[in-house]
Design an enzyme around this catalytic site. Structure first.
Site, PDB file in Angstrom:
ATOM      1  N   ARG A  82       0.848  -1.199   0.000  1.00 11.10           N
ATOM      2  CA  ARG A  82       0.000   0.000   0.000  1.00 11.10           C
ATOM      3  C   ARG A  82       0.877   1.240   0.000  1.00 11.10           C
ATOM      4  O   ARG A  82       1.870   1.297   0.713  1.00 11.10           O
ATOM      5  CB  ARG A  82      -0.894  -0.025   1.246  1.00 11.10           C
ATOM      6  CG  ARG A  82      -1.873   1.128   1.370  1.00 11.10           C
ATOM      7  CD  ARG A  82      -2.620   1.028   2.698  1.00 11.10           C
ATOM      8  NE  ARG A  82      -3.405  -0.184   2.792  1.00 11.10           N
ATOM      9  CZ  ARG A  82      -3.708  -0.795   3.946  1.00 11.10           C
ATOM     10  NH1 ARG A  82      -3.258  -0.304   5.099  1.00 11.10           N
ATOM     11  NH2 ARG A  82      -4.442  -1.884   3.949  1.00 11.10           N
ATOM     12  N   ARG A 151      -1.582   6.704   9.927  1.00 11.67           N
ATOM     13  CA  ARG A 151      -1.721   6.210   8.560  1.00 11.67           C
ATOM     14  C   ARG A 151      -1.887   7.368   7.573  1.00 11.67           C
ATOM     15  O   ARG A 151      -1.752   8.538   7.926  1.00 11.67           O
ATOM     16  CB  ARG A 151      -2.925   5.268   8.477  1.00 11.67           C
ATOM     17  CG  ARG A 151      -2.858   4.057   9.408  1.00 11.67           C
ATOM     18  CD  ARG A 151      -1.904   3.010   8.902  1.00 11.67           C
ATOM     19  NE  ARG A 151      -1.908   1.790   9.708  1.00 11.67           N
ATOM     20  CZ  ARG A 151      -2.732   0.751   9.547  1.00 11.67           C
ATOM     21  NH1 ARG A 151      -3.663   0.791   8.622  1.00 11.67           N
ATOM     22  NH2 ARG A 151      -2.627  -0.323  10.309  1.00 11.67           N
ATOM     23  N   LYS A 218      -2.960   1.208  15.177  1.00 10.23           N
ATOM     24  CA  LYS A 218      -2.978   2.207  14.101  1.00 10.23           C
ATOM     25  C   LYS A 218      -3.718   3.470  14.541  1.00 10.23           C
ATOM     26  O   LYS A 218      -4.554   3.442  15.449  1.00 10.23           O
ATOM     27  CB  LYS A 218      -3.654   1.625  12.865  1.00 10.23           C
ATOM     28  CG  LYS A 218      -5.091   1.173  13.087  1.00 10.23           C
ATOM     29  CD  LYS A 218      -5.588   0.405  11.888  1.00 10.23           C
ATOM     30  CE  LYS A 218      -6.973  -0.201  12.158  1.00 10.23           C
ATOM     31  NZ  LYS A 218      -7.441  -1.024  11.042  1.00 10.23           N
ATOM     32  N   LYS A 220      -5.635   7.069  12.781  1.00  6.91           N
ATOM     33  CA  LYS A 220      -6.149   7.620  11.530  1.00  6.91           C
ATOM     34  C   LYS A 220      -6.617   9.062  11.717  1.00  6.91           C
ATOM     35  O   LYS A 220      -7.280   9.380  12.698  1.00  6.91           O
ATOM     36  CB  LYS A 220      -7.309   6.761  11.012  1.00  6.91           C
ATOM     37  CG  LYS A 220      -6.891   5.327  10.683  1.00  6.91           C
ATOM     38  CD  LYS A 220      -8.063   4.496  10.192  1.00  6.91           C
ATOM     39  CE  LYS A 220      -7.608   3.085   9.817  1.00  6.91           C
ATOM     40  NZ  LYS A 220      -8.742   2.262   9.326  1.00  6.91           N
ATOM     41  N   CYS A 439     -15.104  -3.544   0.854  1.00  7.33           N
ATOM     42  CA  CYS A 439     -13.695  -3.878   1.085  1.00  7.33           C
ATOM     43  C   CYS A 439     -13.281  -4.990   0.123  1.00  7.33           C
ATOM     44  O   CYS A 439     -14.101  -5.550  -0.600  1.00  7.33           O
ATOM     45  CB  CYS A 439     -13.486  -4.310   2.533  1.00  7.33           C
ATOM     46  SG  CYS A 439     -14.235  -5.907   2.931  1.00  7.33           S
ATOM     47  N   CYS A 445      -7.896 -11.368   1.595  1.00  9.86           N
ATOM     48  CA  CYS A 445      -7.877 -10.946   2.996  1.00  9.86           C
ATOM     49  C   CYS A 445      -8.039 -12.151   3.918  1.00  9.86           C
ATOM     50  O   CYS A 445      -9.035 -12.879   3.836  1.00  9.86           O
ATOM     51  CB  CYS A 445      -8.977  -9.928   3.270  1.00  9.86           C
ATOM     52  SG  CYS A 445      -9.025  -9.392   4.997  1.00  9.86           S
ATOM     53  N   CYS A 484     -15.932  -8.809   6.984  1.00 10.28           N
ATOM     54  CA  CYS A 484     -15.748  -9.086   8.404  1.00 10.28           C
ATOM     55  C   CYS A 484     -16.082  -7.814   9.170  1.00 10.28           C
ATOM     56  O   CYS A 484     -16.398  -6.787   8.561  1.00 10.28           O
ATOM     57  CB  CYS A 484     -14.315  -9.550   8.672  1.00 10.28           C
ATOM     58  SG  CYS A 484     -13.099  -8.209   8.680  1.00 10.28           S
ATOM     59  N   CYS A 488     -13.106  -1.853   7.347  1.00 10.07           N
ATOM     60  CA  CYS A 488     -12.314  -1.177   6.320  1.00 10.07           C
ATOM     61  C   CYS A 488     -13.153  -0.281   5.405  1.00 10.07           C
ATOM     62  O   CYS A 488     -12.670   0.731   4.922  1.00 10.07           O
ATOM     63  CB  CYS A 488     -11.541  -2.192   5.493  1.00 10.07           C
ATOM     64  SG  CYS A 488     -10.250  -3.037   6.439  1.00 10.07           S
TER      65      CYS A 488
END
Length: 574
Positions: A82, A151, A218, A220, A439, A445, A484, A488
């Site tokens: 990414r 991120r 993470k 954001k 996603c 994934c 899931c 995302c």
């Protein structure tokens, strides 16, 4: 710059990931050795954890997993890579290189993410270094695109929409640069840079913001300009809402503690909306972001990773505690939050002329997947545009792409290429499809329990006739699907949302706010397509008959009693 405070109050010993980070010598670990191992296409779990900080992690093709097992072969290991691109901006030259990289080293497609960047899937271990070096050579980077750091920073993709948008975009860039990790490991491992740390001697490096352990999870950040909430600012750990008067940027309302992920069966995990705590000037925003991250560094849960996001730190200690701690570190106080209004959170498609006199065209990209399919040469079309385009490409928060800064001289040529290759602004699709996000999910994934990107178009094919039947084909309804509950595609902010529960089975959520200001709530659990349609059909008919003037679907299902409004993520499971 404030340095470390002592990490406080944990629920137990540090998790294994904390141990991996401390032993890694600022994200080095044994990555170089792992990349040279030609016996296997995989990496150890320790190195895979570190890879995330460098913008990549290991996956395998689950479509062929069983067959490879029967053949006594190791799984079809591959790596997702990414890039980090603040506000989603790439030059035409960078776009061409990303296109070439995708065709040479991946499954042959580009994936636009909901954080305004590009993911590559299917890169083999022996091609990792070449791929990341190619990205770096274009003046992009993968560092901090994943991992326990800040991120990619989201921002409105068209800074030339107004002078305020341009100024806000520049602040997003400054934040991204300031909050980037300082380790030299990235240059040593991927770019053959000079080694800074002698692993046999005392360490010579520091991370002034993150420290040796980086963040617990993470982090954001999203920046938005009302009345558009295209970045879903309340889903961010730190959300910045631009406040402007008479075309002049005055500063930002500050919102903290948002996040979308949760774990099935654990009601201590939940999606949450960020809370607005005050206002700061533009000149204060970098300091504010730094200190906010450092508070999460010092107080976030390092024992259990599923409880480690900033939203849980805020909810555990309380918003007043956070404000006091933040202002204590800053040495100044936030002002009172200023009025603002959000009207929508989607993309505005089609042609727009910018304040700089150049043109911007927003194209619809289904689920953000750019590839050539039969009768739809999307990837080739964008490549041919990039060859003649002197402007840039801008990835939106909703997985679409803006061809930006088109000159009057090039506009006609680009229009011709759009027609030749069948590119579209989505105007012939329903508003529901244009408002959809999904996603990647299967097959790459490892967390996915159900299909998402590959299935959502099929489900939309069956919902759209219901909308057409009642005259709502052009009714904007935000619809989101994930494989899931990790969030995302920001599913907890969909007026209609599906989270994968198992093969062909989804949890159905309803009632989010159209402008991203309210979470949705579970309506029905573990259902398949037939039951999904049997639920939505009468509900959509009722909406068409009984809706009030300008009432959105998410508001209607609450008013009609189908679902209760969620005022806070702590009530999400109630």
């Amino acid at each position: 710059m404030t340095q470390n405070k002592t990490v406080v109050l944990q629920d137990g010993p540090p998790s294994d990931v904390e141990d991996i980070k401390i032993r890694s010598l600022y994200l080095r670990g044994e990555l170089e050795e792992a990349l040279k191992d030609g016996i296997t296409g995989s990496m150890s779990e320790d190195e895979n954890r570190l890879m995330k900080f460098h913008g990549s992690y290991m996956q395998d093709n689950r479509d062929v997993r069983n067959e490879r097992y029967r053949q006594k072969l190791e799984p079809a290991y591959q790596f997702m890579v990414r890039i980090r691109a603040p506000g989603g901006v790439l030059t035409s030259a960078q776009w061409l290189e990303m296109d070439r990289l995708a065709r040479e080293y991946t499954t042959g497609s580009l994936r636009l993410t909901t954080r305004q960047t590009i993911q590559f899937h299917g890169i083999l271990k022996w091609n990792l270094k070449k791929s990341i070096r190619t990205i770096n050579d274009t003046l992009l980077t993968t560092l901090a695109a994943c991992g326990d750091v800040n991120r990619n920073i989201m921002c409105n993709p068209n800074p030339y929409q107004s002078e305020v948008h341009a100024e806000v975009y520049e602040w997003a860039n400054k934040l991204c640069n300031h909050l980037a990790p300082r380790t030299n490991a990235y240059h040593e491992i991927w770019l053959d840079g000079e080694k800074v740390v002698d692993t046999d001697k005392s360490e010579q490096e520091v991370e002034p913001i993150y420290g040796k352990l980086y963040l617990p999870r993470k982090f954001k950040i999203g920046v938005t300009v009302p009345p558009t909430n295209d970045v879903d600012v309340f889903s961010q750990d730190l959300g910045l809402i631009a406040i402007y008067e008479e075309g002049q940027l005055k500063g930002f309302n500050v919102a903290v503690g948002g996040g979308m992920g949760m774990t099935y069966g654990d009601t201590q995990t939940y999606p949450q909306l960020a809370k607005v705590i005050g206002f700061c000037t533009p000149q204060q925003v970098v300091d504010l972001a730094e200190k906010t991250i450092m508070i999460q560094r010092d107080y976030g849960n390092r024992s259990v990773r599923k409880y480690a996001r900033f939203k849980y730190t805020i909810d555990r200690y309380g918003i007043e505690w956070f404000i006091n701690e933040l202002q204590d570190r800053l040495g100044w106080k936030l002002e009172e939050a200023r009025p603002y209004e959000f009207k929508h959170n989607g993309d505005r498609y089609g042609w727009v002329k910018g304040t700089n006199g150049k043109w911007f065209l927003t194209l619809f990209i289904a689920s953000g997947r750019i590839e050539d399919q039969e009768n739809n040469p999307l990837m080739t079309g964008l490549r041919e545009i990039a060859k003649i385009h002197t402007g840039d490409f801008r990835i939106t928060p909703n997985q679409n792409v803006v061809i930006g800064n088109i000159t009057n001289q090039k506009k006609q040529k680009i229009e011709a290429l759009i027609k030749e290759y069948g590119l579209t602004d989505g105007s012939h699709y329903t508003a529901l499809r244009r408002s959809s996000i999904s996603c990647v999910a299967l097959p790459t994934c490892g967390l996915a329990m159900a299909e998402s990107e590959r299935y959502l178009p099929t489900l939309l094919d069956k919902i759209e006739p219901i909308l057409a039947e009642v005259g709502l084909a052009e009714e904007e309804i935000t619809i989101r699907m994930t494989g899931c509950p990790n969030g995302c595609a920001r599913p907890a902010l969909g007026e209609i949302a599906f989270m994968g529960k198992g093969p062909g089975k989804y949890n159905l959520y309803l009632g989010a706010g159209f402008a991203g200001e309210r979470l949705n709530k579970l309506y029905r659990e573990n259902i398949g397509e037939e039951e999904i349609l049997s639920i939505l059909n009468p509900m959509i008919h009722q909406f068409a008959k009984e809706r009030q003037v300008d009432e959105h679907f998410g508001d209607f299902v609450i008013r009609a009693g189908h679902i209760q409004a969620v005022k806070s993520g702590t009530d999400f499971h109630a």
